[in-house]
Design a protein around this motif. Structure first.
Motif, PDB file in Angstrom:
ATOM      1  N   ARG A 206       0.832  -1.203   0.000  1.00 24.18           N
ATOM      2  CA  ARG A 206       0.000   0.000   0.000  1.00 24.18           C
ATOM      3  C   ARG A 206       0.868   1.254   0.000  1.00 24.18           C
ATOM      4  N   LEU A 207       1.933   1.239   0.791  1.00 21.26           N
ATOM      5  CA  LEU A 207       2.840   2.388   0.833  1.00 21.26           C
ATOM      6  C   LEU A 207       3.562   2.558  -0.500  1.00 21.26           C
ATOM      7  N   ARG A 208       3.912   1.452  -1.140  1.00 22.74           N
ATOM      8  CA  ARG A 208       4.591   1.563  -2.433  1.00 22.74           C
ATOM      9  C   ARG A 208       3.690   2.229  -3.464  1.00 22.74           C
ATOM     10  N   ARG A 209       2.428   1.842  -3.494  1.00 22.69           N
ATOM     11  CA  ARG A 209       1.505   2.479  -4.437  1.00 22.69           C
ATOM     12  C   ARG A 209       1.377   3.972  -4.144  1.00 22.69           C
ATOM     13  N   ALA A 210       1.301   4.311  -2.856  1.00 26.08           N
ATOM     14  CA  ALA A 210       1.184   5.724  -2.490  1.00 26.08           C
ATOM     15  C   ALA A 210       2.443   6.495  -2.874  1.00 26.08           C
ATOM     16  N   MET A 211       3.616   5.889  -2.680  1.00 26.95           N
ATOM     17  CA  MET A 211       4.867   6.557  -3.046  1.00 26.95           C
ATOM     18  C   MET A 211       4.971   6.729  -4.557  1.00 26.95           C
ATOM     19  N   GLU A 212       4.530   5.739  -5.310  1.00 23.33           N
ATOM     20  CA  GLU A 212       4.578   5.843  -6.769  1.00 23.33           C
ATOM     21  C   GLU A 212       3.672   6.962  -7.264  1.00 23.33           C
ATOM     22  N   GLY A 418      21.476   8.850   5.916  1.00 20.63           N
ATOM     23  CA  GLY A 418      20.972   8.409   7.213  1.00 20.63           C
ATOM     24  C   GLY A 418      20.315   9.500   8.031  1.00 20.63           C
ATOM     25  N   LEU A 419      20.826  10.723   7.937  1.00 22.19           N
ATOM     26  CA  LEU A 419      20.294  11.811   8.759  1.00 22.19           C
ATOM     27  C   LEU A 419      19.374  12.746   7.992  1.00 22.19           C
ATOM     28  N   GLY A 420      19.322  12.588   6.671  1.00 22.42           N
ATOM     29  CA  GLY A 420      18.479  13.472   5.878  1.00 22.42           C
ATOM     30  C   GLY A 420      17.417  12.738   5.089  1.00 22.42           C
ATOM     31  N   VAL A 421      17.849  11.922   4.141  1.00 27.21           N
ATOM     32  CA  VAL A 421      16.904  11.281   3.227  1.00 27.21           C
ATOM     33  C   VAL A 421      16.002  10.283   3.949  1.00 27.21           C
ATOM     34  N   VAL A 422      16.598   9.404   4.762  1.00 27.27           N
ATOM     35  CA  VAL A 422      15.801   8.361   5.419  1.00 27.27           C
ATOM     36  C   VAL A 422      14.774   8.944   6.386  1.00 27.27           C
ATOM     37  N   PRO A 423      15.139   9.888   7.287  1.00 23.68           N
ATOM     38  CA  PRO A 423      14.098  10.454   8.160  1.00 23.68           C
ATOM     39  C   PRO A 423      12.964  11.116   7.389  1.00 23.68           C
ATOM     40  N   LEU A 424      13.301  11.871   6.333  1.00 18.87           N
ATOM     41  CA  LEU A 424      12.247  12.503   5.538  1.00 18.87           C
ATOM     42  C   LEU A 424      11.370  11.451   4.865  1.00 18.87           C
ATOM     43  N   GLY A 425      12.006  10.409   4.344  1.00 22.28           N
ATOM     44  CA  GLY A 425      11.241   9.355   3.692  1.00 22.28           C
ATOM     45  C   GLY A 425      10.346   8.606   4.654  1.00 22.28           C
ATOM     46  N   LEU A 426      10.853   8.321   5.856  1.00 24.40           N
ATOM     47  CA  LEU A 426      10.041   7.610   6.844  1.00 24.40           C
ATOM     48  C   LEU A 426       8.868   8.460   7.317  1.00 24.40           C
ATOM     49  N   LEU A 427       9.113   9.739   7.570  1.00 24.76           N
ATOM     50  CA  LEU A 427       8.017  10.620   7.976  1.00 24.76           C
ATOM     51  C   LEU A 427       6.977  10.737   6.868  1.00 24.76           C
ATOM     52  N   GLY A 428       7.455  10.872   5.637  1.00 27.47           N
ATOM     53  CA  GLY A 428       6.526  10.956   4.514  1.00 27.47           C
ATOM     54  C   GLY A 428       5.702   9.693   4.359  1.00 27.47           C
ATOM     55  N   SER A 429       6.340   8.526   4.528  1.00 28.16           N
ATOM     56  CA  SER A 429       5.622   7.253   4.405  1.00 28.16           C
ATOM     57  C   SER A 429       4.588   7.098   5.510  1.00 28.16           C
ATOM     58  N   ALA A 430       4.938   7.551   6.720  1.00 28.04           N
ATOM     59  CA  ALA A 430       4.008   7.421   7.842  1.00 28.04           C
ATOM     60  C   ALA A 430       2.804   8.350   7.700  1.00 28.04           C
ATOM     61  N   LEU A 431       3.001   9.490   7.028  1.00 27.84           N
ATOM     62  CA  LEU A 431       1.935  10.494   6.955  1.00 27.84           C
ATOM     63  C   LEU A 431       1.165  10.481   5.644  1.00 27.84           C
ATOM     64  N   ILE A 432       1.661   9.746   4.642  1.00 25.08           N
ATOM     65  CA  ILE A 432       1.061   9.876   3.312  1.00 25.08           C
ATOM     66  C   ILE A 432      -0.349   9.306   3.249  1.00 25.08           C
ATOM     67  N   VAL A 433      -0.672   8.329   4.098  1.00 28.78           N
ATOM     68  CA  VAL A 433      -2.026   7.769   4.084  1.00 28.78           C
ATOM     69  C   VAL A 433      -2.994   8.636   4.899  1.00 28.78           C
ATOM     70  N   PRO A 434      -2.672   8.983   6.180  1.00 30.73           N
ATOM     71  CA  PRO A 434      -3.628   9.819   6.931  1.00 30.73           C
ATOM     72  C   PRO A 434      -3.617  11.283   6.492  1.00 30.73           C
TER      73      PRO A 434
END
Length: 765
Positions: A206-212, A418-434
């Motif tokens: 589901r997250l992959r579809r949202a990211m795409e 590790g300190l830039g791309v991954v945190p932004l990506g994780l936050l975006g993935s966590a928030l993209i559905v709600p």
């Protein structure tokens, strides 16, 4: 609380000498992986020795060694017991099961893992269960994790190329507990419904579809999916080349580095919040709460990667560090690392088959070594230098190359990701559905940041790469020498460590002596590739097939073999004719090694090639090479194949491409010198070749067939095989025996099958 109290009493005793015990357990596991076949069940009687070995503390390392061996033996036996019966290979069977992975895109369709619940053949249930890896080519349906499917498939047991220096695909499948591979038949895809199984993979999908949808066709989209979800199926060849040449491919695998960074950030966040909790801090100390939060965050991130093998290892290591904090032990200690090693091996002893296992623990150990004693090297660049040097022997052993700019590139790439791309990506993935708009913004920022980094990496990819194939035994003194060189100041004779590096740097793999000739028929599936070496020259005859836009025999078999042999350049490349199964790997070979001269029977297709013609010849170090066919230029297809004869005082080799019976008849009538010790059989053993007159004229002692395992053409044809046997030839087949290695030397002639030389218990017969 009772368990915590018991843990405080047990853990110190358990951790005592844990380093020695974990290493002994590791050696026991590794000892099993070196066996060509599993020992009999009588080994279970070794359990009777446990009380005796446990009684004397001096013998406890032997107890752990034996325990590691028996544990790995039991797990391996369980895996092998679920193998596909040979009688069902290439047969139409029906499987019912549940999609157990995040489906991957391929050039021709989709690929996924199915957890088989039932397998039938002609309406009868068969004794098979386990995981299989399937491809879909014809059906437009996209499998979803957790779906219940009924499929018509064709399967085969795990089987891959077997070449010196090549990738062991069968070990890779075995490590992942996959017991068969195959494809879905056209019209044989049926959905039976959805299940509650594999909820983590459902979330990832589901997250992959949202990211795409959010990132669209941006070039960074595939890289973001690899970093956040561990899905690398959309990475292109050009992107992989940049990652390999800069030594940053590890950044695209969710491993100990990423999980550790996430756990570290979560530790800091939970600690910051708990310090402001008031009374709660008095009841539960901040380090223990922060450690618990870090472990939860690590589990969540590992779940995003589907609990893949590397993330399982990383999660156990984070868990060991968290336990150390909970029980008041030093986090960054060799005892904690030893506990993590023991936990990983208990979870899955087959992890030792992966390069990632050795690289991750070596990296963690080198970090501890760098931080030991409060050295100045504890600074970031010092630690990175320790890791780069410590991993050099292992990197050369597994991959045969070391990017010279990897140290400098990783100095800025690791913290950037590790300190830039991954945190932004994780936050975006966590928030993209709600919160879609917020999540998309965060993912966009992460992609922009990654795009800037990628521009730097693309430039750094032009830096030189050191290709080297060390003699295996030299890696042990090299590793010790590196540790000696990097010892703390004041350590006596640190310079002496450099002496231990000399064997790795200066010893070369064995090569032919003047007057000798070595010939290797590589295992490239349904195709052909031969490497001929003299003392100072190398000839390649054909480069094998191209299977897909991202996979060919040149990249998978030919180049790795040449790298391991220490070959730096190709003096002559002969492309017998234009068929894909003979020239498909040419582009990969040309991209990675310089080629002096190109000769082909299809010079119209390869304009830079000189045509091969009967009568052309040359001599290298006393070994004569001569073309016997074709007799004129301008031919096309199989009848244009270059026939090359290699003469040595002790015997001859004959390479024939795909000539047919008509061309064989021409050679016989022209009175060509055909009799040879070794014949690479024409056209892979097809009935359209190997006429009785030709077979009798060559009268080979060894007949070599280059074929693909269970290939759709049925090569080699049984009638042809029998014809050579009646002529007195000993038959070899790459599909069954892997690469065929031959050495013609002053002392005599030797021939060996690589599958037998390198056999391990998981390899197919």
């Amino acid at each position: 609380m009772i368990l915590l109290g018991m843990g405080r009493l047990i853990m110190p005793d358990f951790l005592e000498d844990m380093r020695v015990r974990s290493l002994a357990f590791l050696l026991g596991v590794v000892a099993l992986q070196t066996l060509p076949s599993l020992p009999s069940g009588m080994w279970a009687l070794a359990f009777l020795l446990f009380p005796l070995l446990f009684r004397w503390s001096a013998l406890r390392p032997a107890l752990f060694f034996l325990g590691g061996f028996l544990w790995a033996l039991w797990r391996a036996d369980m895996l092998l017991s679920s193998s596909l019966p040979p009688s069902l290979e290439k047969k139409d069977v029906q499987v019912e099961g549940i999609v157990a992975s995040l489906p991957e895109r391929t050039a021709r369709g989709m690929r996924f893992v199915l957890d088989v619940q039932r397998l039938t053949h002609r309406g009868k249930d068969q004794a098979f269960s386990g995981k299989i890896r399937l491809n879909t080519y014809h059906d437009a349906s996209v499998p979803r994790p957790g779906e219940h499917l009924l499929l018509d498939v064709r399967l085969r047991r795990p089987h891959g190329f077997m070449n010196p220096g090549g990738f062991d695909y069968e070990a890779w499948l075995f490590e992942r507990h996959i017991r068969a591979t195959g494809y879905v038949r056209k019209g044989g895809y049926r959905r039976l419904g959805t299940t509650l199984h594999y909820p983590v993979h459902k979330l990832r999908e589901r997250l992959r579809r949202a990211m795409e949808e959010s990132l669209g066709e941006r070039p960074e989209a595939a890289l973001m999916e690899a970093l956040i979800l561990g899905d690398r199926s959309r990475l292109e060849d050009a992107q992989w080349q940049v990652l390999r040449r800069t030594g940053t491919a590890h950044l695209m695998a969710i491993s100990g580095l990423h999980v550790g960074l996430v756990a570290g950030m979560a530790y800091g966040l939970f600690g910051f919040l708990w310090r402001r909790s008031g009374r709660g801090m008095l009841k539960w100390p901040v380090p223990k709460v922060a450690a618990s939060g870090a472990l939860v965050a690590a589990v969540a991130y590992a779940a995003l990667a589907g609990f893949s093998i590397p993330t399982q290892r990383a999660l156990i290591m984070v868990g060991a560090a968290s336990l150390a904090l909970l029980f008041g032990r030093p986090v960054f200690s060799s005892h904690t690392l030893a506990l993590a090693l023991f936990g990983v091996l208990l979870w899955d002893p087959m992890a030792v088959l992966s390069a990632g296992f050795w690289l991750s623990f070596a990296a963690a150990g080198s970090i501890l070594y760098a931080l030991a004693g409060g050295r100045r090297q504890g600074r970031w660049w010092g630690v990175q230098g320790y890791v780069t040097l410590a991993l050099l022997p292992l990197t050369l052993f597994w991959f045969h190359y070391a990017p010279l700019g990897a140290f400098g590139v990783n100095l800025f790439a690791i913290p950037w990701v590790g300190l830039g791309v991954v945190p932004l990506g994780l936050l975006g993935s966590a928030l993209i559905v709600p919160f879609p708009s917020v999540g998309e913004a965060m993912l966009g920022l992460g992609a922009e940041s990654l795009g800037l980094l990628w521009s730097c990496l693309s430039w750094c990819a032009s830096l030189p790469v050191w290709y080297w194939s060390p003699v295996p035994w030299t890696l042990i003194p090299a590793f010790i020498g590196i540790l000696w060189l990097l010892a703390p100041r004041g350590w006596p004779g640190r310079w002496a460590g450099s002496l231990l590096l000399l064997p790795m740097v200066f010893l070369r793999p064995p090569s032919p002596k003047p007057g000798d000739v070595w010939l290797t028929l590589l295992d490239v599936g349904q195709g052909l590739s031969v490497v001929v070496r003299t003392a100072h020259h190398t000839l390649v005859y054909d480069t094998g097939p191209r299977f897909s836009p991202g996979f060919d025999a040149g990249e998978a078999a030919l180049v790795p073999y040449l790298r391991q042999e220490g070959v730096k350049a190709i003096d002559t490349l002969v492309l017998s004719h234009e068929d894909n199964d003979h020239v498909g790997g040419t582009a990969s070979l040309q991209a990675q090694l310089p080629i002096g001269r190109l000769i082909s029977g299809a010079s119209a297709v390869f304009p830079d090639a000189a045509p091969c013609l009967a009568g052309q010849s040359w001599t290298w170090e006393g070994v004569r090479f001569a073309f016997l066919y074709p007799f004129r230029v301008g031919l096309k297809g199989n009848r244009a194949s270059c026939v090359l004869r290699i003469d040595h005082p002790r015997g001859s080799f004959l390479l024939t491409g795909d000539i047919g019976k008509r061309q064989e008849g021409q050679l016989v009538r022209q009175g060509a010198r055909l009799e040879s010790l070794v014949l690479v059989v024409p056209h892979h053993g097809s009935r359209t070749s190997s006429s009785p007159a030709f077979v009798h004229g060559v009268h080979p002692r060894y007949a070599l067939f280059s074929t693909g395992y269970l290939n759709r053409f049925g090569f080699p044809h049984p009638e042809v095989v029998e014809r050579y046997r009646r002529e007195g030839a000993k038959v070899f087949n790459t599909a069954l025996q892997g690469a065929i290695l031959m050495r013609m030397e002053k002392e005599g002639f030797r021939i060996k099958a690589y599958r037998e030389m390198a056999r391990r218990y998981w390899h197919s017969p």
